[in-house]
Scaffold this active site. Structure first.
Site, PDB file in Angstrom:
ATOM      1  N   HIS A 310       4.977  -8.269 -10.629  1.00  0.00           N
ATOM      2  CA  HIS A 310       5.834  -6.988 -10.212  1.00  0.00           C
ATOM      3  C   HIS A 310       6.585  -6.952  -9.143  1.00  0.00           C
ATOM      4  O   HIS A 310       6.139  -7.458  -7.931  1.00  0.00           O
ATOM      5  CB  HIS A 310       4.868  -5.903 -10.322  1.00  0.00           C
ATOM      6  CG  HIS A 310       3.834  -5.654  -9.595  1.00  0.00           C
ATOM      7  ND1 HIS A 310       3.844  -5.186  -8.217  1.00  0.00           N
ATOM      8  CD2 HIS A 310       2.476  -6.283  -9.683  1.00  0.00           C
ATOM      9  CE1 HIS A 310       2.866  -5.084  -7.566  1.00  0.00           C
ATOM     10  NE2 HIS A 310       1.849  -5.833  -8.210  1.00  0.00           N
ATOM     11  N   ASP A 322       1.050  -9.317  -2.783  1.00  0.00           N
ATOM     12  CA  ASP A 322       1.040  -8.220  -4.099  1.00  0.00           C
ATOM     13  C   ASP A 322       2.295  -7.516  -3.726  1.00  0.00           C
ATOM     14  O   ASP A 322       2.572  -6.636  -3.557  1.00  0.00           O
ATOM     15  CB  ASP A 322      -0.071  -7.254  -3.728  1.00  0.00           C
ATOM     16  CG  ASP A 322      -0.188  -6.418  -5.018  1.00  0.00           C
ATOM     17  OD1 ASP A 322       0.197  -6.512  -5.938  1.00  0.00           O
ATOM     18  OD2 ASP A 322      -0.899  -5.250  -4.889  1.00  0.00           O
ATOM     19  N   GLU A 356       4.578  -1.162 -10.852  1.00  0.00           N
ATOM     20  CA  GLU A 356       3.132  -1.467 -11.442  1.00  0.00           C
ATOM     21  C   GLU A 356       2.343  -0.619 -10.367  1.00  0.00           C
ATOM     22  O   GLU A 356       1.241  -0.360 -10.981  1.00  0.00           O
ATOM     23  CB  GLU A 356       3.016  -2.865 -11.177  1.00  0.00           C
ATOM     24  CG  GLU A 356       1.511  -3.534 -11.582  1.00  0.00           C
ATOM     25  CD  GLU A 356       0.304  -3.021 -10.750  1.00  0.00           C
ATOM     26  OE1 GLU A 356      -0.772  -2.895 -11.240  1.00  0.00           O
ATOM     27  OE2 GLU A 356       0.616  -3.113  -9.445  1.00  0.00           O
ATOM     28  N   GLU A 357       2.672  -0.475  -9.200  1.00  0.00           N
ATOM     29  CA  GLU A 357       1.580   0.265  -8.201  1.00  0.00           C
ATOM     30  C   GLU A 357       1.335   1.746  -8.293  1.00  0.00           C
ATOM     31  O   GLU A 357       0.400   2.232  -8.426  1.00  0.00           O
ATOM     32  CB  GLU A 357       2.225  -0.253  -6.803  1.00  0.00           C
ATOM     33  CG  GLU A 357       2.193  -1.677  -6.524  1.00  0.00           C
ATOM     34  CD  GLU A 357       0.705  -2.316  -6.344  1.00  0.00           C
ATOM     35  OE1 GLU A 357      -0.337  -1.752  -6.856  1.00  0.00           O
ATOM     36  OE2 GLU A 357       0.659  -3.435  -6.011  1.00  0.00           O
ATOM     37  N   ASP A 384      -0.639 -11.605 -10.844  1.00  0.00           N
ATOM     38  CA  ASP A 384      -0.563 -10.327  -9.747  1.00  0.00           C
ATOM     39  C   ASP A 384      -2.224 -10.177  -9.243  1.00  0.00           C
ATOM     40  O   ASP A 384      -2.657  -9.239  -9.140  1.00  0.00           O
ATOM     41  CB  ASP A 384      -0.478  -9.117 -10.857  1.00  0.00           C
ATOM     42  CG  ASP A 384      -0.580  -7.869  -9.722  1.00  0.00           C
ATOM     43  OD1 ASP A 384      -0.293  -8.028  -8.420  1.00  0.00           O
ATOM     44  OD2 ASP A 384      -0.565  -6.612 -10.246  1.00  0.00           O
TER      45      ASP A 384
END
Ligand SMILES: [Zn+2]
Length: 493
Positions: A310, A322, A356-357, A384
């Protein structure tokens, strides 16, 4: 001369590992090791799916990836030149353009898939304990914290209220509205460091993250005016960890582990009051994109193998582990195939997911747009879980499908990425809809022992990415992606 040789070999035996000693004691003419010696016994089904030429190509892919700094250059650019990439931000926009350009340079067929994303922007954040047992005159205690994504704002001057400290939801519910309304709820759920150090970091995360995700909502329902959690992570560097929290209409944040202990100790002695200021803003939803790049399959272009990570990140650090690392190794899978002039039978599709977050709008949009095609998809992979040494893959697929993949991880065994670990859950948030629809799904299984030191903190920066370990991740993604795209038949479902 003979005596001298003997003495020399005895000296060698003393320092050699036992396996070599055993070999030396059992001297026979040394047969050449069989190719892919790591694979104990290859079944007829495995041999049919992965004939010798394909295994040879997979070894070439591995060796090319292990010698390649492409992924590292991508992580460096995304994290240092572009920087933090929260949904809706200028950084996220620049990252979309950058990755699309890079995939075009690789010769992929690139398109941007429009996604509406939330746009939340961090503001001021500070807290002090202004009243507590044994307080020295004219002092307060500083509390280090950050707002959680989705938090609403306090007034600019902050709020002052009593703190209700609890260890879990049961304790809070037992207190009831009467004792919670008008207060600041503080959840002191402690991240299990032993699990994390013992290789079960994601289990420890799953246990603690419930409070970050749902704590504000539960507190708001009981009339609390704000909710704080202990940071979900396992390092003691007084770093707060941000992350997604279900919007609850109250300000919410995470205090550092050290400050969580402080609040809990003082609250156990008596009344604690806090001055809390959090002023994030929720702006109108923004337009953003998933970046999709196809290396078209030569025989079955409709049979897609997704390799992905992501592109959005949290805002405190620069989102290196991340998840710039995940995007970068997915890009590298295509880069290596192109460099070696390989032509996968199925389509190798690189996806850099957006959002995604903070809610998963990117993967939700994708599954709406492409759900009808999922029955033809061959597999989906996401990375991820950081950039550390890969141990193998988490797998959500049938047992038969896992067994067929043994020769592939045999190719990765030279650097240890040989585990195929069955997973109860989809092994990646962005590929979960595909996984639920029956697409065989894999997540790279990284060594997670340090991941939650840095995850969602200001310390998620490029220096945490060890180039040699990132190269191993690139090799794992490239080999597995190419194997799934080129094995004789798609994996059984
Ligand atoms: Zn992530």
């Amino acid at each position: 001369m003979i005596k001298a040789l003997l003495a020399h070999s005895v000296a060698l035996l003393v320092v050699m590992p036992t396996s070599i000693v055993a070999f030396a004691q059992n001297q026979k003419p040394n047969p050449a090791p069989p190719p892919f010696a790591a694979v104990p016994q290859v079944s007829a089904a495995q041999q049919k799916q992965f004939p010798a030429e394909l295994l040879h190509e997979l070894a070439q892919v591995r060796d090319a990836a292990l010698a390649d700094d492409y992924a590292y250059r991508q992580v460096a650019h995304l994290s240092e030149n572009i920087g933090p990439r929260p949904s809706g931000s200028a950084g996220a926009k620049a990252a979309v353009d950058y990755v699309a350009d890079e995939l075009r340079k690789l010769g992929l067929d690139v398109h941007l898939e429009e996604v509406k994303v939330p746009h939340w922007v961090r503001g001021a954040e500070s807290a002090q304990l202004v009243e507590y047992p044994g307080q020295a005159p004219d002092t307060t205690q500083k509390i280090v914290l950050c707002a959680l994504g989705g938090s609403t704002a306090t007034p600019a001057e902050g709020v002052v209220a009593d703190v209700v400290a609890v260890n879990n939801f049961e304790e809070l519910k037992a207190l009831g509205k009467e004792k919670v309304a008008g207060k600041i709820v503080f959840y002191n759920e402690i991240f299990d460091k032993q699990k994390s150090a013992g290789g079960m970091a994601f289990i420890a995360y799953g246990e603690a993250v419930r409070y970050r995700a749902a704590g504000a909502k539960v507190a708001a329902d009981l009339g609390a005016i704000a909710a704080l959690v202990r940071s979900v992570g396992d390092a003691d560097f007084r770093l707060p960890h941000t992350g997604f929290s279900v919007p609850a209409g109250i300000p919410t944040g995470a205090v550092t582990a050290e400050d969580a202990d402080l609040i809990a100790h003082l609250a156990a002695q008596g009344k604690v009051r806090m001055h809390l200021t959090l002023t994030p803003q929720k702006l109108p939803d923004a337009t953003s994109y998933n970046v999709i790049g196809d290396l078209k399959g030569s025989e079955h272009p409709e049979q897609v193998v997704v390799v992905s990570g992501h592109l959005d990140s949290w805002d405190l650090g620069t989102g290196a582990i991340d998840d710039a690392a995940g995007v970068a190794v997915a890009m590298e899978a295509a880069e290596v195939a192109q460099k070696l002039h390989l032509h996968p039978k199925r389509t190798l599709r690189v996806i850099a997911w957006m959002d995604e977050e903070s809610g998963g709008a990117g993967s939700q949009t994708y599954s709406k747009d492409y759900a009808n095609d999922f029955p033809h998809y061959a597999a989906a992979i996401e990375s991820d879980a950081g950039a550390a040494h890969p141990l193998g893959f988490d797998t959500k697929m049938s047992k038969d499908a896992v067994e067929l993949l043994r020769p592939v991880v045999g190719v990765l065994q030279s650097f240890g990425a040989s585990a195929l670990q069955p997973s109860e859950y989809p092994p990646g948030a962005d590929i979960s809809a595909m996984s639920v629809a029956g697409v065989p799904a894999l997540g790279i299984l990284q060594d997670g022992r340090t991941y939650f030191h840095y995850h969602h903190t200001a310390a998620d920066t490029l220096d945490k990415v060890i180039p040699s370990e990132l190269r191993e991740n690139g090799a794992a993604m490239a080999v597995m992606g190419y194997a799934l795209a080129s094995m004789k038949d798609p994996l059984p479902r």
